[in-house]
Design a protein around this motif. Structure first.
Motif: not given
Length: 329
Positions: A89-96, A268-283
């Motif tokens: 998938a395109e590495p833009d954070g919209y497909t995980l 991009p690293d800034d997108v990964l950081v945002r997604l990691e934050e979202a996972v931590n919020h979920a947990l």
């Protein structure tokens, strides 16, 4: 394993060829991520533990990110079709992609032509759950204890059957490991996911199934099938009448499943950081934690669930399953 690889090579290559798409050119990142829905690919049919976990985590991530998180089920070939789609998938954070120890580790040992590399083709986001496995039999089977089921398989080599999600799934790895440790034979039947396999377990078409507590606790409590043993170190309060494998005489059968999120390599690293934050919020979510407790699922501690820790876990598990599955020869 060589026999397994030989049998799988042709069918998997053909299936994956239909699923793979070339990653398109990187589009300009929006100033604020996300500004559109995010898709989480699950390489299994709806109704199983992997699907349930992805939906629980995705719901809480959506709240944090302020964007819809959509689950897309892409079952088949031990989740390799879905994982390949995620890797390309395109590495833009919209497909995980949502994967577990089977999809992101054991598959390396099972498929000698695996079309993705779980280490090179993905960026880790986080480990979201550690989940014990439960051996469950159909009500029609008549087995009341783990010992009775083992005795039947010893006396009737190859007659018992297990419903699985196919080679590479944790529901396939678990009975494969069990049979190897016990020196027994049984038929492993492939379904598109744990949900479809369960339907045949309920109907008595399948004798047994081993899956995560997220799937098997409701099944046992609702009387749809009978749990005989669990891989946790101690009995759990959600299934107090179900012994551990150690209590049942097989302490060496130790399989707790980790599950987590990854993004395509190059995100991009800034997108990964945002997604990691979202996972931590979920947990940290109260609703998610309450649901985890109901299903005997464990939230990984902070030091074990972030990007770096999850990446190290995937690396170590690839090496472990290469060793384990080679020994099964």
């Amino acid at each position: 394993m060589r026999k397994i690889q030989a049998l799988l090579k042709g069918s998997v290559t053909g299936a994956i060829g239909l699923a793979m798409t070339a990653a398109g050119p990187m589009t300009a990142m929006a100033q604020e991520f996300p500004d559109q829905p995010i898709t989480i690919i699950v390489g299994a049919a709806p109704g199983g533990a992997t699907d349930l976990l992805a939906r629980l985590v995705g719901r809480e991530m959506s709240e944090y990110l302020g964007a819809n998180v959509v689950i897309e089920n892409v079952p088949g070939a031990g989740a390799t079709i879905g994982m390949t789609r995620g890797a390309t998938a395109e590495p833009d954070g919209y497909t995980l992609s949502f994967g577990n120890m089977g999809h992101l580790a054991a598959n390396v040992a099972i498929y000698n032509d695996l079309p993705f590399d779980p280490i090179e083709d993905f960026e880790p986001i986080g480990n979201v759950a550690n989940v014990p496995m439960v051996l469950t039999v159909s009500n029609q089977s008549g087995f009341e204890t783990f010992e009775a089921f083992l005795a039947y398989m010893e006396e009737n080599p190859g007659l018992a059957n297990f419903g699985t999600s196919g080679p590479g799934s944790t529901g396939w790895l678990a009975p494969s490991l069990l049979l190897s440790l016990a020196g027994l034979e049984a038929e492993l039947v492939t379904y598109q996911g744990a949900g479809p396999a369960l339907n045949d377990l309920f109907a008595g078409v399948m004798d047994a199934q081993i899956d995560q507590t997220a799937t098997m606790i409701p099944v046992h409590k609702e009387g749809q099938a009978k749990a005989l043993a669990i891989t946790s170190e101690e009995r759990i309060e959600q299934l107090p009448d179900v012994p551990t494998f150690a209590e049942a005489g097989m302490p060496e059968f130790d399989m707790v499943v980790w599950n987590g999120l990854v993004a395509p390599a190059g995100t991009p690293d800034d997108v990964l950081v945002r997604l990691e934050e979202a996972v931590n919020h979920a947990l940290e979510s109260k609703a998610l934690n309450e649901r985890y407790v109901e299903l005997a699922m464990q939230v990984p501690p902070p030091e074990e669930r972030g990007r770096d820790a999850f990446g190290a876990l995937i690396q170590s598990e690839v090496e472990r399953w290469l060793s384990v599955l080679t020994d099964l020869d």
